[in-house]
Design a protein around this motif. Structure first.
Motif, PDB file in Angstrom:
ATOM      1  N   LEU A 147      41.029  45.776  25.839  1.00  0.00           N
ATOM      2  CA  LEU A 147      41.669  45.255  26.128  1.00  0.00           C
ATOM      3  C   LEU A 147      40.715  43.796  26.288  1.00  0.00           C
ATOM      4  O   LEU A 147      39.637  43.882  26.590  1.00  0.00           O
ATOM      5  CB  LEU A 147      41.642  44.696  27.792  1.00  0.00           C
ATOM      6  CG  LEU A 147      42.214  43.420  28.436  1.00  0.00           C
ATOM      7  CD1 LEU A 147      43.986  43.687  27.494  1.00  0.00           C
ATOM      8  CD2 LEU A 147      42.156  43.414  29.896  1.00  0.00           C
ATOM      9  N   PRO A 148      41.596  43.018  24.877  1.00  0.00           N
ATOM     10  CA  PRO A 148      40.818  41.024  25.130  1.00  0.00           C
ATOM     11  C   PRO A 148      40.346  40.900  25.355  1.00  0.00           C
ATOM     12  O   PRO A 148      41.329  40.085  26.822  1.00  0.00           O
ATOM     13  CB  PRO A 148      41.597  40.882  23.803  1.00  0.00           C
ATOM     14  CG  PRO A 148      42.662  41.162  24.113  1.00  0.00           C
ATOM     15  CD  PRO A 148      43.020  42.331  24.165  1.00  0.00           C
ATOM     16  N   VAL A 149      39.684  39.567  26.403  1.00  0.00           N
ATOM     17  CA  VAL A 149      38.583  39.073  27.608  1.00  0.00           C
ATOM     18  C   VAL A 149      38.180  37.742  26.921  1.00  0.00           C
ATOM     19  O   VAL A 149      37.524  37.968  25.757  1.00  0.00           O
ATOM     20  CB  VAL A 149      37.441  40.204  28.239  1.00  0.00           C
ATOM     21  CG1 VAL A 149      36.752  39.018  29.896  1.00  0.00           C
ATOM     22  CG2 VAL A 149      37.771  41.474  28.536  1.00  0.00           C
ATOM     23  N   HIS A 150      38.983  37.239  27.540  1.00  0.00           N
ATOM     24  CA  HIS A 150      38.874  35.636  28.005  1.00  0.00           C
ATOM     25  C   HIS A 150      37.902  34.716  28.221  1.00  0.00           C
ATOM     26  O   HIS A 150      37.329  33.531  28.572  1.00  0.00           O
ATOM     27  CB  HIS A 150      40.626  34.868  27.221  1.00  0.00           C
ATOM     28  CG  HIS A 150      40.767  35.531  25.670  1.00  0.00           C
ATOM     29  ND1 HIS A 150      41.988  36.269  26.041  1.00  0.00           N
ATOM     30  CD2 HIS A 150      41.310  35.059  24.343  1.00  0.00           C
ATOM     31  CE1 HIS A 150      42.573  36.553  24.530  1.00  0.00           C
ATOM     32  NE2 HIS A 150      42.247  35.732  23.874  1.00  0.00           N
ATOM     33  N   LYS A 151      38.222  35.813  29.443  1.00  0.00           N
ATOM     34  CA  LYS A 151      37.699  34.886  30.705  1.00  0.00           C
ATOM     35  C   LYS A 151      37.333  36.120  32.099  1.00  0.00           C
ATOM     36  O   LYS A 151      37.492  37.207  31.520  1.00  0.00           O
ATOM     37  CB  LYS A 151      37.784  33.831  31.310  1.00  0.00           C
ATOM     38  CG  LYS A 151      37.281  32.766  32.071  1.00  0.00           C
ATOM     39  CD  LYS A 151      37.761  31.751  32.748  1.00  0.00           C
ATOM     40  CE  LYS A 151      37.970  32.437  34.400  1.00  0.00           C
ATOM     41  NZ  LYS A 151      38.495  30.947  35.547  1.00  0.00           N
ATOM     42  N   MET A 152      36.155  36.451  32.625  1.00  0.00           N
ATOM     43  CA  MET A 152      35.940  37.069  33.961  1.00  0.00           C
ATOM     44  C   MET A 152      35.379  35.967  34.589  1.00  0.00           C
ATOM     45  O   MET A 152      34.608  35.039  34.376  1.00  0.00           O
ATOM     46  CB  MET A 152      35.104  38.452  33.224  1.00  0.00           C
ATOM     47  CG  MET A 152      34.758  38.863  34.412  1.00  0.00           C
ATOM     48  SD  MET A 152      34.235  40.786  34.089  1.00  0.00           S
ATOM     49  CE  MET A 152      34.478  41.463  32.555  1.00  0.00           C
ATOM     50  N   LEU A 153      35.983  36.235  36.311  1.00  0.00           N
ATOM     51  CA  LEU A 153      35.983  34.953  37.107  1.00  0.00           C
ATOM     52  C   LEU A 153      35.369  35.750  38.033  1.00  0.00           C
ATOM     53  O   LEU A 153      35.284  37.073  38.659  1.00  0.00           O
ATOM     54  CB  LEU A 153      36.991  34.661  37.507  1.00  0.00           C
ATOM     55  CG  LEU A 153      36.786  33.714  39.038  1.00  0.00           C
ATOM     56  CD1 LEU A 153      35.692  32.423  38.890  1.00  0.00           C
ATOM     57  CD2 LEU A 153      38.508  33.644  39.360  1.00  0.00           C
ATOM     58  N   CYS A 154      33.751  35.711  38.535  1.00  0.00           N
ATOM     59  CA  CYS A 154      33.133  36.418  39.661  1.00  0.00           C
ATOM     60  C   CYS A 154      33.631  35.079  41.508  1.00  0.00           C
ATOM     61  O   CYS A 154      33.296  34.543  40.886  1.00  0.00           O
ATOM     62  CB  CYS A 154      31.629  37.136  39.761  1.00  0.00           C
ATOM     63  SG  CYS A 154      31.154  37.634  37.645  1.00  0.00           S
ATOM     64  N   MET A 155      34.545  36.609  41.979  1.00  0.00           N
ATOM     65  CA  MET A 155      33.701  35.720  43.181  1.00  0.00           C
ATOM     66  C   MET A 155      33.345  36.288  44.214  1.00  0.00           C
ATOM     67  O   MET A 155      33.457  37.947  44.381  1.00  0.00           O
ATOM     68  CB  MET A 155      35.491  35.189  43.757  1.00  0.00           C
ATOM     69  CG  MET A 155      36.402  34.165  42.849  1.00  0.00           C
ATOM     70  SD  MET A 155      37.656  33.699  43.797  1.00  0.00           S
ATOM     71  CE  MET A 155      38.903  35.082  43.501  1.00  0.00           C
ATOM     72  N   GLY A 156      32.547  35.464  45.337  1.00  0.00           N
ATOM     73  CA  GLY A 156      31.437  35.900  45.834  1.00  0.00           C
ATOM     74  C   GLY A 156      30.583  35.116  46.712  1.00  0.00           C
ATOM     75  O   GLY A 156      30.929  34.207  46.628  1.00  0.00           O
TER      76      GLY A 156
END
Length: 270
Positions: A147-156
């Motif tokens: 799967l191509p990834v364009h952004k990853m968001l980490c919330m915490g």
């Protein structure tokens, strides 16, 4: 008109703390467009979480989404992808595995899609803010399949987000950069991707020199474009690192700061 192109962040900038577009800000944007200005939305949001706002403003220009990783053009009921910058091959799986060891909400964005392993309180909160919901899928399996990834968001929590940022910094071979859009949000994109690079692309696309550009923002991920535009403007609610770097400051997002900036600096109203 001093600045013919404005690139503006959304959350914390155009929208107030209730995530609403006030009549004052909307009218200022419309007056700017009527005067011949080009107003472009630039956000960490995915594309489909920006289209409703663009329609509300009556804008028909490209949307800079995912911090600049995907630039698209709304066309009736679909989105035309103008440019997309994905992560290097196989890096998505490595990063996801490394960050899964932390107590974080991990969100993967691929073009117009928002994928999560499970819905949690963080993703529900973000969906309520953006009006766009993630797709629960087997993220690990999809990443393994390419799967191509364009952004990853980490919330915490901020201290856990600090740990996530340290992991990204410890792996320069991943060719990624991480920045905060708020204290509890870490945005991860490929090196070279930023709202700054999008500003330069749009300057060329619309044939508007950089000397006639203005940027509005409040987060750390806005800093590159704020520093690169002919005029960078932040709001009184900006993060401390932004307020330290950007000296043109308008009222906060609960007092129509974006409208003040547009009228005072772009339209040069008295």
């Amino acid at each position: 008109m001093r600045y013919r192109l404005i690139l503006s962040d959304i959350d914390g900038t155009l929208l107030n703390s209730q995530h609403q577009l006030t009549d004052g800000v909307k009218t200022a944007i419309q007056d700017y467009a009527i005067a011949g200005g080009t107003f472009v939305l630039a956000s960490a949001r995915p594309p489909l979480a920006m289209t409703a706002l663009a329609h509300q403003m009556g804008l028909d220009v490209p949307l800079v989404s995912l911090n600049g990783a995907v630039i698209c053009q709304p066309q009736q009921d679909e989105l035309k992808i103008l440019s997309a910058t994905a992560w290097p091959d196989d890096v998505g799986s490595e990063v996801y595995q490394a960050l899964s060891q932390l107590t974080l909400s991990l969100n993967v964005f691929s073009e117009a899609h928002w994928y999560v392993n499970t819905l949690d309180l963080w993703t529900q909160q973000e969906a309520a803010i953006t009006g766009f919901s993630p797709e629960p899928v087997a993220v690990t399996a999809m990443l393994a399949e390419g799967l191509p990834v364009h952004k990853m968001l980490c919330m915490g929590e901020p201290d856990v987000v600090d740990q996530a940022e340290a992991i990204i910094l410890a792996h320069p071979e991943w060719q990624l950069v991480a920045s905060r859009s708020k204290r509890t949000y870490l945005e991860i994109v490929r090196q070279g991707v930023s709202k700054e690079s999008a500003l330069r692309q749009l300057s060329e696309l619309f044939n508007i020199p950089m000397t006639e550009t203005m940027a509005l923002g409040d987060g750390e991920n806005d800093l590159p474009m704020l520093k690169t535009a002919a005029l960078g403007v932040t709001l009184a609610n900006g993060l401390p690192v932004v307020l330290d770097a950007i000296k043109t400051v308008v009222p906060d997002n609960n007092h129509d700061g974006a409208a003040v900036a547009i009228r005072k600096y772009a339209l040069a109203e008295a």
